[in-house]
Design a protein around this motif. Structure first.
Motif, PDB file in Angstrom:
ATOM      1  N   ALA A 105       0.835  -1.200   0.000  1.00 16.56           N
ATOM      2  CA  ALA A 105       0.000   0.000   0.000  1.00 16.56           C
ATOM      3  C   ALA A 105       0.873   1.254   0.000  1.00 16.56           C
ATOM      4  CB  ALA A 105      -0.902   0.009   1.231  1.00 16.56           C
ATOM      5  N   ILE A 106       0.334   2.321  -0.556  1.00 16.48           N
ATOM      6  CA  ILE A 106       1.015   3.613  -0.518  1.00 16.48           C
ATOM      7  C   ILE A 106       1.335   3.937   0.939  1.00 16.48           C
ATOM      8  CG2 ILE A 106       0.695   6.103  -0.866  1.00 16.48           C
ATOM      9  CD1 ILE A 106      -0.968   5.418  -3.351  1.00 16.48           C
ATOM     10  N   GLY A 107       2.536   4.427   1.173  1.00 13.94           N
ATOM     11  CA  GLY A 107       2.980   4.734   2.528  1.00 13.94           C
ATOM     12  C   GLY A 107       3.825   3.640   3.143  1.00 13.94           C
ATOM     13  N   GLY A 108       3.860   2.489   2.470  1.00 19.92           N
ATOM     14  CA  GLY A 108       4.674   1.381   2.953  1.00 19.92           C
ATOM     15  C   GLY A 108       5.484   0.712   1.856  1.00 19.92           C
ATOM     16  N   VAL A 109       5.499   1.311   0.664  1.00 19.43           N
ATOM     17  CA  VAL A 109       6.180   0.707  -0.487  1.00 19.43           C
ATOM     18  C   VAL A 109       7.703   0.749  -0.285  1.00 19.43           C
ATOM     19  CG1 VAL A 109       6.582   0.843  -2.985  1.00 19.43           C
ATOM     20  CG2 VAL A 109       4.306   1.345  -2.059  1.00 19.43           C
ATOM     21  N   PRO A 110       8.347  -0.420  -0.250  1.00 23.35           N
ATOM     22  CA  PRO A 110       9.800  -0.447  -0.132  1.00 23.35           C
ATOM     23  C   PRO A 110      10.445  -0.193  -1.508  1.00 23.35           C
ATOM     24  CG  PRO A 110       8.968  -2.678  -0.163  1.00 23.35           C
ATOM     25  CD  PRO A 110       7.769  -1.760  -0.234  1.00 23.35           C
ATOM     26  N   PRO A 111      11.748   0.051  -1.536  1.00 20.77           N
ATOM     27  CA  PRO A 111      12.413   0.332  -2.804  1.00 20.77           C
ATOM     28  C   PRO A 111      12.650  -0.908  -3.673  1.00 20.77           C
ATOM     29  CG  PRO A 111      13.967   0.466  -0.987  1.00 20.77           C
ATOM     30  CD  PRO A 111      12.616   0.261  -0.378  1.00 20.77           C
ATOM     31  N   PHE A 112      12.503  -2.091  -3.103  1.00 26.47           N
ATOM     32  CA  PHE A 112      12.646  -3.339  -3.862  1.00 26.47           C
ATOM     33  C   PHE A 112      11.850  -4.420  -3.151  1.00 26.47           C
ATOM     34  CE2 PHE A 112      16.402  -2.624  -1.189  1.00 26.47           C
ATOM     35  CZ  PHE A 112      16.404  -3.744  -0.380  1.00 26.47           C
ATOM     36  N   GLY A 113      11.794  -5.621  -3.743  1.00 27.09           N
ATOM     37  CA  GLY A 113      10.984  -6.697  -3.166  1.00 27.09           C
ATOM     38  C   GLY A 113       9.536  -6.599  -3.593  1.00 27.09           C
ATOM     39  N   HIS A 114       9.324  -6.107  -4.810  1.00 29.48           N
ATOM     40  CA  HIS A 114       7.965  -5.900  -5.317  1.00 29.48           C
ATOM     41  C   HIS A 114       7.412  -7.151  -5.995  1.00 29.48           C
ATOM     42  CE1 HIS A 114       8.818  -1.307  -5.669  1.00 29.48           C
ATOM     43  NE2 HIS A 114       8.921  -1.759  -4.440  1.00 29.48           N
ATOM     44  N   ARG A 115       6.107  -7.158  -6.153  1.00 29.78           N
ATOM     45  CA  ARG A 115       5.407  -8.266  -6.800  1.00 29.78           C
ATOM     46  C   ARG A 115       5.849  -8.402  -8.268  1.00 29.78           C
ATOM     47  NH1 ARG A 115      -0.545  -7.442  -6.044  1.00 29.78           N
ATOM     48  NH2 ARG A 115      -0.223  -8.630  -4.144  1.00 29.78           N
ATOM     49  N   THR A 116       6.052  -7.283  -8.949  1.00 31.24           N
ATOM     50  CA  THR A 116       6.446  -7.305 -10.361  1.00 31.24           C
ATOM     51  C   THR A 116       7.703  -6.462 -10.558  1.00 31.24           C
ATOM     52  OG1 THR A 116       5.058  -5.397 -10.885  1.00 31.24           O
ATOM     53  CG2 THR A 116       4.058  -7.553 -11.176  1.00 31.24           C
ATOM     54  N   ARG A 117       8.448  -6.755 -11.611  1.00 28.47           N
ATOM     55  CA  ARG A 117       9.632  -5.963 -11.950  1.00 28.47           C
ATOM     56  C   ARG A 117       9.171  -4.699 -12.666  1.00 28.47           C
ATOM     57  NH1 ARG A 117      14.365  -6.246 -10.205  1.00 28.47           N
ATOM     58  NH2 ARG A 117      15.482  -5.899 -12.127  1.00 28.47           N
ATOM     59  N   THR A 118       9.694  -3.580 -12.242  1.00 23.01           N
ATOM     60  CA  THR A 118       9.372  -2.329 -12.913  1.00 23.01           C
ATOM     61  C   THR A 118      10.670  -1.589 -13.192  1.00 23.01           C
ATOM     62  OG1 THR A 118       9.126  -1.206 -10.786  1.00 23.01           O
ATOM     63  CG2 THR A 118       7.112  -2.001 -11.817  1.00 23.01           C
ATOM     64  N   ARG A 119      10.580  -0.648 -14.081  1.00 19.52           N
ATOM     65  CA  ARG A 119      11.707   0.237 -14.330  1.00 19.52           C
ATOM     66  C   ARG A 119      11.881   1.116 -13.098  1.00 19.52           C
ATOM     67  NH1 ARG A 119      12.375   3.444 -19.979  1.00 19.52           N
ATOM     68  NH2 ARG A 119      14.597   3.854 -19.729  1.00 19.52           N
ATOM     69  N   TRP A 133      16.906   5.834   4.978  1.00 19.81           N
ATOM     70  CA  TRP A 133      15.869   4.976   5.554  1.00 19.81           C
ATOM     71  C   TRP A 133      14.733   4.850   4.552  1.00 19.81           C
ATOM     72  CZ3 TRP A 133      16.202   2.837  10.490  1.00 19.81           C
ATOM     73  CH2 TRP A 133      17.297   3.252  11.239  1.00 19.81           C
ATOM     74  N   ALA A 134      14.236   3.629   4.373  1.00 19.05           N
ATOM     75  CA  ALA A 134      13.151   3.376   3.429  1.00 19.05           C
ATOM     76  C   ALA A 134      12.099   2.487   4.082  1.00 19.05           C
ATOM     77  CB  ALA A 134      13.703   2.697   2.173  1.00 19.05           C
ATOM     78  N   ALA A 135      10.898   2.505   3.527  1.00 21.52           N
ATOM     79  CA  ALA A 135       9.803   1.680   4.039  1.00 21.52           C
ATOM     80  C   ALA A 135      10.152   0.199   3.906  1.00 21.52           C
ATOM     81  CB  ALA A 135       8.512   1.978   3.287  1.00 21.52           C
ATOM     82  N   ALA A 136       9.723  -0.569   4.899  1.00 18.90           N
ATOM     83  CA  ALA A 136       9.963  -2.019   4.912  1.00 18.90           C
ATOM     84  C   ALA A 136       8.672  -2.786   4.633  1.00 18.90           C
ATOM     85  CB  ALA A 136      10.577  -2.439   6.236  1.00 18.90           C
ATOM     86  N   GLY A 137       7.803  -2.191   3.802  1.00 18.99           N
ATOM     87  CA  GLY A 137       6.606  -2.894   3.359  1.00 18.99           C
ATOM     88  C   GLY A 137       5.331  -2.566   4.108  1.00 18.99           C
ATOM     89  N   THR A 138       5.435  -1.790   5.197  1.00 17.76           N
ATOM     90  CA  THR A 138       4.238  -1.379   5.931  1.00 17.76           C
ATOM     91  C   THR A 138       4.358   0.115   6.249  1.00 17.76           C
ATOM     92  OG1 THR A 138       4.931  -1.568   8.254  1.00 17.76           O
ATOM     93  CG2 THR A 138       4.322  -3.632   7.117  1.00 17.76           C
ATOM     94  N   PRO A 139       3.244   0.778   6.571  1.00 14.57           N
ATOM     95  CA  PRO A 139       3.301   2.193   6.945  1.00 14.57           C
ATOM     96  C   PRO A 139       3.860   2.432   8.353  1.00 14.57           C
ATOM     97  CG  PRO A 139       1.101   1.575   6.185  1.00 14.57           C
ATOM     98  CD  PRO A 139       1.874   0.309   6.377  1.00 14.57           C
ATOM     99  N   TYR A 140       4.347   1.384   9.005  1.00 11.17           N
ATOM    100  CA  TYR A 140       4.880   1.500  10.365  1.00 11.17           C
ATOM    101  C   TYR A 140       6.337   1.051  10.480  1.00 11.17           C
ATOM    102  CZ  TYR A 140       0.016   2.136  11.618  1.00 11.17           C
ATOM    103  OH  TYR A 140      -1.268   2.615  11.696  1.00 11.17           O
ATOM    104  N   THR A 141       6.939   0.625   9.367  1.00 13.04           N
ATOM    105  CA  THR A 141       8.283   0.065   9.433  1.00 13.04           C
ATOM    106  C   THR A 141       9.228   0.714   8.431  1.00 13.04           C
ATOM    107  OG1 THR A 141       7.630  -1.706   7.914  1.00 13.04           O
ATOM    108  CG2 THR A 141       7.533  -2.193  10.277  1.00 13.04           C
ATOM    109  N   VAL A 142      10.476   0.872   8.860  1.00 14.75           N
ATOM    110  CA  VAL A 142      11.531   1.400   7.990  1.00 14.75           C
ATOM    111  C   VAL A 142      12.816   0.620   8.248  1.00 14.75           C
ATOM    112  CG1 VAL A 142      10.582   3.744   7.826  1.00 14.75           C
ATOM    113  CG2 VAL A 142      12.173   3.189   9.672  1.00 14.75           C
TER     114      VAL A 142
END
Length: 166
Positions: A105-119, A133-142
């Motif tokens: 979800a927006i607010g928790g998107v990490p820089p990698f580890g996504h469902r699909t490969r994107t540019r 510091w970057a999001a770790a997949g949730t809006p509460y974690t970095v």
């Protein structure tokens, strides 16, 4: 692969760290009781400069999702993204496209580890710090990481796409 609940990272992101051989980052994931959904919230929670937060933003570039990594103190210049990619049209992706593309979800998107490969475009401003510091997949974690390593793991191309200040 199972994840340890105490890491706080989203299970998909924790699995991605393990698959990339970055298991040592799991104990570095910090979970906060208050949301770290915005760069300002994350910087306040971590106790770092706003520019040390890495925002992971999805844009629709001629209808295709593109991830832009930007420092927390800056804004993405859509026109510069358009020029960089030789695109006709660039807009912010809608929430459903972000979730469908990344799995987060927006607010928790990490820089990698996504469902699909994107540019991935990574603004050079991220390289101005030893640690970001970057999001770790949730809006509460970095999580912290050296900027060059983060950009490399994301498969990012370094560009200058932040808004110019007058």
């Amino acid at each position: 692969m199972t994840t340890t609940p105490e890491s706080g990272a989203h299970p998909r992101f924790a699995d991605a760290l393990c698959e990339l051989g970055l298991d040592e980052l799991l104990p570095e994931v910090r979970r906060f009781p208050e949301a770290t959904r915005t760069a300002a919230e994350a910087a306040a929670a971590v106790g770092c400069e706003l520019s040390q937060i890495c925002k992971s933003l999805i844009f629709a570039v001629d209808g295709e999702p593109v991830l832009v990594l930007m420092d927390g103190a800056s804004r993405v210049d859509i026109e510069r993204v358009r020029e960089e990619l030789g695109a006709e049209k660039v807009t912010r992706a809608k929430a459903d496209v972000v979730r469908e593309t990344t799995g987060y979800a927006i607010g928790g998107v990490p820089p990698f580890g996504h469902r699909t490969r994107t540019r991935v475009l990574a603004d050079r401003s991220l390289l101005g710090h030893d640690v970001i510091w970057a999001a770790a997949g949730t809006p509460y974690t970095v999580f912290p990481m050296a900027p060059a390593a983060l950009v490399a793991q994301a498969g990012g191309v370094l560009v200058d796409v932040r808004e110019r200040t007058s």
